[in-house]
Design a protein around this motif. Structure first.
Motif, PDB file in Angstrom:
ATOM      1  N   LEU A  90      -2.512  -7.388  -6.612  1.00 44.09           N
ATOM      2  CA  LEU A  90      -1.118  -6.995  -6.471  1.00 44.09           C
ATOM      3  C   LEU A  90      -0.846  -5.877  -7.460  1.00 44.09           C
ATOM      4  O   LEU A  90      -1.494  -5.795  -8.511  1.00 44.09           O
ATOM      5  CB  LEU A  90      -0.185  -8.168  -6.784  1.00 44.09           C
ATOM      6  N   ALA A  91       0.102  -5.019  -7.133  1.00 42.18           N
ATOM      7  CA  ALA A  91       0.571  -4.012  -8.082  1.00 42.18           C
ATOM      8  C   ALA A  91       1.607  -4.681  -8.981  1.00 42.18           C
ATOM      9  O   ALA A  91       2.638  -5.152  -8.507  1.00 42.18           O
ATOM     10  CB  ALA A  91       1.177  -2.825  -7.339  1.00 42.18           C
ATOM     11  N   ILE A  92       1.312  -4.728 -10.295  1.00 36.00           N
ATOM     12  CA  ILE A  92       2.155  -5.437 -11.255  1.00 36.00           C
ATOM     13  C   ILE A  92       2.635  -4.451 -12.320  1.00 36.00           C
ATOM     14  O   ILE A  92       1.830  -3.779 -12.973  1.00 36.00           O
ATOM     15  CB  ILE A  92       1.372  -6.588 -11.919  1.00 36.00           C
ATOM     16  N   ARG A  93       3.930  -4.353 -12.485  1.00 32.75           N
ATOM     17  CA  ARG A  93       4.505  -3.430 -13.469  1.00 32.75           C
ATOM     18  C   ARG A  93       4.218  -3.905 -14.887  1.00 32.75           C
ATOM     19  O   ARG A  93       4.473  -5.061 -15.234  1.00 32.75           O
ATOM     20  CB  ARG A  93       6.014  -3.330 -13.232  1.00 32.75           C
ATOM     21  N   THR A  94       3.673  -3.006 -15.710  1.00 32.84           N
ATOM     22  CA  THR A  94       3.400  -3.309 -17.118  1.00 32.84           C
ATOM     23  C   THR A  94       3.918  -2.138 -17.945  1.00 32.84           C
ATOM     24  O   THR A  94       3.166  -1.231 -18.292  1.00 32.84           O
ATOM     25  CB  THR A  94       1.889  -3.512 -17.372  1.00 32.84           C
ATOM     26  N   GLY A  95       5.200  -2.142 -18.231  1.00 31.43           N
ATOM     27  CA  GLY A  95       5.791  -1.031 -18.970  1.00 31.43           C
ATOM     28  C   GLY A  95       5.835   0.231 -18.128  1.00 31.43           C
ATOM     29  O   GLY A  95       6.350   0.235 -17.012  1.00 31.43           O
ATOM     30  N   ASP A  96       5.266   1.314 -18.658  1.00 31.65           N
ATOM     31  CA  ASP A  96       5.294   2.582 -17.931  1.00 31.65           C
ATOM     32  C   ASP A  96       4.061   2.767 -17.047  1.00 31.65           C
ATOM     33  O   ASP A  96       3.832   3.855 -16.523  1.00 31.65           O
ATOM     34  CB  ASP A  96       5.413   3.762 -18.906  1.00 31.65           C
ATOM     35  N   ARG A  97       3.297   1.724 -16.853  1.00 28.44           N
ATOM     36  CA  ARG A  97       2.118   1.767 -15.989  1.00 28.44           C
ATOM     37  C   ARG A  97       2.135   0.564 -15.049  1.00 28.44           C
ATOM     38  O   ARG A  97       2.978  -0.319 -15.146  1.00 28.44           O
ATOM     39  CB  ARG A  97       0.826   1.742 -16.824  1.00 28.44           C
TER      40      ARG A  97
ATOM     41  N   VAL B 217       0.880  -1.176   0.000  1.00 26.67           N
ATOM     42  CA  VAL B 217       0.000   0.000   0.000  1.00 26.67           C
ATOM     43  C   VAL B 217       0.913   1.220   0.000  1.00 26.67           C
ATOM     44  O   VAL B 217       1.565   1.523   1.002  1.00 26.67           O
ATOM     45  CB  VAL B 217      -0.945  -0.002   1.218  1.00 26.67           C
ATOM     46  N   GLU B 218       0.975   1.874  -1.139  1.00 23.91           N
ATOM     47  CA  GLU B 218       1.920   2.977  -1.337  1.00 23.91           C
ATOM     48  C   GLU B 218       1.308   4.030  -2.250  1.00 23.91           C
ATOM     49  O   GLU B 218       1.032   3.761  -3.413  1.00 23.91           O
ATOM     50  CB  GLU B 218       3.218   2.440  -1.950  1.00 23.91           C
ATOM     51  N   ARG B 219       1.094   5.226  -1.725  1.00 28.37           N
ATOM     52  CA  ARG B 219       0.479   6.280  -2.529  1.00 28.37           C
ATOM     53  C   ARG B 219       1.498   7.117  -3.285  1.00 28.37           C
ATOM     54  O   ARG B 219       1.136   7.859  -4.208  1.00 28.37           O
ATOM     55  CB  ARG B 219      -0.394   7.169  -1.641  1.00 28.37           C
ATOM     56  N   ASP B 220       2.781   7.061  -2.905  1.00 26.64           N
ATOM     57  CA  ASP B 220       3.815   7.829  -3.584  1.00 26.64           C
ATOM     58  C   ASP B 220       4.187   7.132  -4.893  1.00 26.64           C
ATOM     59  O   ASP B 220       4.685   6.003  -4.901  1.00 26.64           O
ATOM     60  CB  ASP B 220       5.043   7.966  -2.690  1.00 26.64           C
ATOM     61  N   ARG B 221       3.955   7.814  -6.005  1.00 27.00           N
ATOM     62  CA  ARG B 221       4.110   7.187  -7.317  1.00 27.00           C
ATOM     63  C   ARG B 221       5.549   6.742  -7.574  1.00 27.00           C
ATOM     64  O   ARG B 221       5.784   5.634  -8.068  1.00 27.00           O
ATOM     65  CB  ARG B 221       3.648   8.160  -8.402  1.00 27.00           C
ATOM     66  N   ALA B 222       6.513   7.577  -7.234  1.00 20.28           N
ATOM     67  CA  ALA B 222       7.917   7.237  -7.489  1.00 20.28           C
ATOM     68  C   ALA B 222       8.332   6.017  -6.685  1.00 20.28           C
ATOM     69  O   ALA B 222       8.987   5.097  -7.210  1.00 20.28           O
ATOM     70  CB  ALA B 222       8.811   8.428  -7.157  1.00 20.28           C
ATOM     71  N   ARG B 223       7.955   5.983  -5.403  1.00 20.97           N
ATOM     72  CA  ARG B 223       8.309   4.839  -4.569  1.00 20.97           C
ATOM     73  C   ARG B 223       7.621   3.573  -5.055  1.00 20.97           C
ATOM     74  O   ARG B 223       8.188   2.480  -4.998  1.00 20.97           O
ATOM     75  CB  ARG B 223       7.941   5.115  -3.109  1.00 20.97           C
ATOM     76  N   LEU B 224       6.382   3.718  -5.538  1.00 18.72           N
ATOM     77  CA  LEU B 224       5.651   2.569  -6.056  1.00 18.72           C
ATOM     78  C   LEU B 224       6.382   1.953  -7.241  1.00 18.72           C
ATOM     79  O   LEU B 224       6.602   0.740  -7.298  1.00 18.72           O
ATOM     80  CB  LEU B 224       4.236   2.998  -6.444  1.00 18.72           C
ATOM     81  N   PHE B 225       6.793   2.800  -8.186  1.00 12.96           N
ATOM     82  CA  PHE B 225       7.481   2.291  -9.371  1.00 12.96           C
ATOM     83  C   PHE B 225       8.844   1.711  -9.034  1.00 12.96           C
ATOM     84  O   PHE B 225       9.312   0.781  -9.691  1.00 12.96           O
ATOM     85  CB  PHE B 225       7.611   3.403 -10.426  1.00 12.96           C
ATOM     86  N   GLU B 226       9.500   2.239  -8.010  1.00 12.89           N
ATOM     87  CA  GLU B 226      10.790   1.694  -7.583  1.00 12.89           C
ATOM     88  C   GLU B 226      10.635   0.302  -6.966  1.00 12.89           C
ATOM     89  O   GLU B 226      11.561  -0.505  -6.992  1.00 12.89           O
ATOM     90  CB  GLU B 226      11.435   2.619  -6.547  1.00 12.89           C
ATOM     91  N   THR B 227       9.465   0.030  -6.411  1.00 11.97           N
ATOM     92  CA  THR B 227       9.276  -1.181  -5.615  1.00 11.97           C
ATOM     93  C   THR B 227       8.714  -2.348  -6.407  1.00 11.97           C
ATOM     94  O   THR B 227       9.112  -3.494  -6.200  1.00 11.97           O
ATOM     95  CB  THR B 227       8.346  -0.885  -4.419  1.00 11.97           C
ATOM     96  N   VAL B 228       7.763  -2.090  -7.312  1.00 11.60           N
ATOM     97  CA  VAL B 228       7.068  -3.208  -7.958  1.00 11.60           C
ATOM     98  C   VAL B 228       7.746  -3.614  -9.249  1.00 11.60           C
ATOM     99  O   VAL B 228       8.463  -2.835  -9.885  1.00 11.60           O
ATOM    100  CB  VAL B 228       5.578  -2.869  -8.214  1.00 11.60           C
ATOM    101  N   GLY B 229       7.522  -4.868  -9.631  1.00  5.35           N
ATOM    102  CA  GLY B 229       8.093  -5.403 -10.857  1.00  5.35           C
ATOM    103  C   GLY B 229       7.065  -6.161 -11.656  1.00  5.35           C
ATOM    104  O   GLY B 229       5.870  -6.141 -11.351  1.00  5.35           O
ATOM    105  N   PRO B 230       7.500  -6.883 -12.682  1.00  2.00           N
ATOM    106  CA  PRO B 230       6.566  -7.645 -13.521  1.00  2.00           C
ATOM    107  C   PRO B 230       6.032  -8.870 -12.788  1.00  2.00           C
ATOM    108  O   PRO B 230       6.589  -9.302 -11.775  1.00  2.00           O
ATOM    109  CB  PRO B 230       7.421  -8.037 -14.722  1.00  2.00           C
ATOM    110  N   GLN B 231       4.971  -9.433 -13.319  1.00  3.98           N
ATOM    111  CA  GLN B 231       4.296 -10.566 -12.673  1.00  3.98           C
ATOM    112  C   GLN B 231       5.239 -11.731 -12.418  1.00  3.98           C
ATOM    113  O   GLN B 231       5.210 -12.348 -11.343  1.00  3.98           O
ATOM    114  CB  GLN B 231       3.124 -11.007 -13.546  1.00  3.98           C
ATOM    115  N   GLU B 232       6.096 -12.039 -13.384  1.00  8.83           N
ATOM    116  CA  GLU B 232       6.946 -13.226 -13.249  1.00  8.83           C
ATOM    117  C   GLU B 232       7.991 -13.087 -12.136  1.00  8.83           C
ATOM    118  O   GLU B 232       8.555 -14.087 -11.688  1.00  8.83           O
ATOM    119  CB  GLU B 232       7.642 -13.550 -14.579  1.00  8.83           C
ATOM    120  N   ASN B 233       8.235 -11.867 -11.682  1.00 11.08           N
ATOM    121  CA  ASN B 233       9.219 -11.649 -10.613  1.00 11.08           C
ATOM    122  C   ASN B 233       8.581 -11.306  -9.279  1.00 11.08           C
ATOM    123  O   ASN B 233       9.304 -10.970  -8.334  1.00 11.08           O
ATOM    124  CB  ASN B 233      10.182 -10.521 -11.004  1.00 11.08           C
TER     125      ASN B 233
END
Length: 280
Positions: A92-99, A53-69
Motif C-alpha cells: 500500500l502507499a502509506i504517507r510518512t511525512g513528506d514521503r 495505482v497513481e503516477r501523478d505525484r500531486a494526486r498521490l499525495f492528496e489521496t494517501v494517508g498514514p497507516q493508521e487511517n
C-alpha cells in the motif's frame, strides 16, 4: 497446520487492475481475498499498490494517508478475521511525512499485523520505449529485509523491483525463508522480457517457492502492467499462472517437503563460499 515435518498449505494470488479510486480498489481486494478463502486458500496475497495505482505525484499525495487511517488495510484486516486466513497485502502507499512508503503487510487470521516491510529497491529506470520512472522522487526506500512466520513456513517479504536483486533473496533464504515473494506492478515491457525468468531464477537459486501476485492491464493513470501472477516451486516449475493481465485468482498447494528435497539435491545455499574480486 499439518503435524508432519514438512507441512502443506494452499496459497492464492489475487491479480488486480487497481485504479485511482482507493475505495473501489479496496472492495476489489476484499472480494478477491474472500473468494480465495472460499476456494480453500490458507494464505492470500494481493499485488503491489493494492489500494492505488497513481503516477501523478500531486494526486498521490492528496489521496494517501498514514497507516493508521488507511481504509484498505483496515478492511483487509477485517476480512482476514472473518475468513480465518493469512492476508499478505503486496503493498500500500502509506504517507510518512513528506514521503510515501511502499509498504507490504502480513495479516494473521486474528486480523493482527504480523509483519510490515518497506520496499528497499526503488524503481529508477529509463526503458527502451521511452518510459521513465523515478520512484525515489516520491517514495522512501526501506533498509531492512523481513522474514515472517506462517504456521507452515518462514516467508521472505519483498516487492516488485526487489526481484532484480538476488542478494536480497539469498539473504532471506539464508535467514530461514522457504517461501519468497515479489508482489508486483510490473510494466508490460519489462514483464514480457523478464517476469517469468526472474521469478523462476529466484526460486531455483534459493531452492524456495516464489509467490507473486501482480497488477495487470491498462490502468486509469495510463500505465500498462503485465499481470501473469505466478506461483513457482523450488525446482523452477510454474505451479499456477494467471491468464494474461485480467483480474482473477490463482491457487496452488505449497508442499514444504519440496524445499528440503531440492536444497538437499543442489545445496547452493550451503555450498556458497566467501571470495574476493581482483582485476587481472
Amino acid at each position: 497446520m499439518a503435524e508432519d515435518e514438512h507441512p502443506r498449505f494452499v496459497a492464492a494470488c489475487v491479480q488486480m487492475r487497481s485504479g485511482r479510486d482507493p475505495l473501489a480498489n479496496r472492495d476489489m481486494a476484499v472480494a478477491g481475498v474472500h473468494e480465495a478463502a472460499g476456494l480453500g486458500a490458507d494464505y492470500v496475497q494481493t499485488p503491489e499498490m493494492t489500494s492505488l495505482v497513481e503516477r501523478d505525484r500531486a494526486r498521490l499525495f492528496e489521496t494517501v494517508g498514514p497507516q493508521e487511517n488507511d481504509p484498505t488495510l483496515a478492511s483487509l484486516r477485517e476480512v482476514a478475521r472473518k475468513d480465518r486466513v493469512f492476508v499478505h497485502v503486496g503493498s500500500l502507499a502509506i504517507r510518512t511525512g513528506d514521503r510515501i512508503a511502499n509498504r507490504a503487510f502480513l495479516i494473521d487470521p486474528d486480523g493482527e499485523i504480523r509483519a510490515a516491510y518497506d520496499k528497499v529497491h526503488l524503481y529508477d529506470v529509463d526503458l527502451p520505449n521511452g518510459e521513465s520512472w523515478r520512484e525515489s522522487a516520491t517514495y522512501t526506500g526501506g533498509d531492512c529485509a523481513v522474514v515472517a512466520s506462517l504456521p507452515w513456513a518462514e516467508i521472505g517479504i519483498a516487492i516488485c523491483y526487489d526481484i532484480r536483486f538476488p542478494a536480497l533473496y539469498r539473504a532471506l533464504a539464508e535467514a530461514g525463508a522457504t517461501v519468497l515473494t515479489a508482489p508486483a506492478c510490473f510494466t508490460r515491457q519489462t514483464g514480457e522480457a523478464h517476469w517469468h525468468l526472474l521469478q523462476r531464477a529466484r526460486a531455483i537459486e534459493t531452492g524456495s517457492f516464489m509467490i507473486s501476485a501482480a497488477q495487470g492491464g491498462r490502468h486509469e493513470d495510463g500505465r500498462e502492467t503485465y499481470g501473469h501472477s505466478l506461483i513457482v516451486d523450488p525446482w523452477g516449475r510454474v505451479l499456477a499462472e494467471a491468464e494474461g493481465d485480467a483480474p482473477g485468482i490463482i491457487l496452488a498447494e505449497i508442499d514444504l517437503a519440496q524445499v528440503a528435497e531440492v536444497r538437499g539435491r543442489i545445496p547452493a545455499l550451503r555450498n556458497a563460499r566467501p571470495f574476493t574480486v581482483r582485476h587481472a
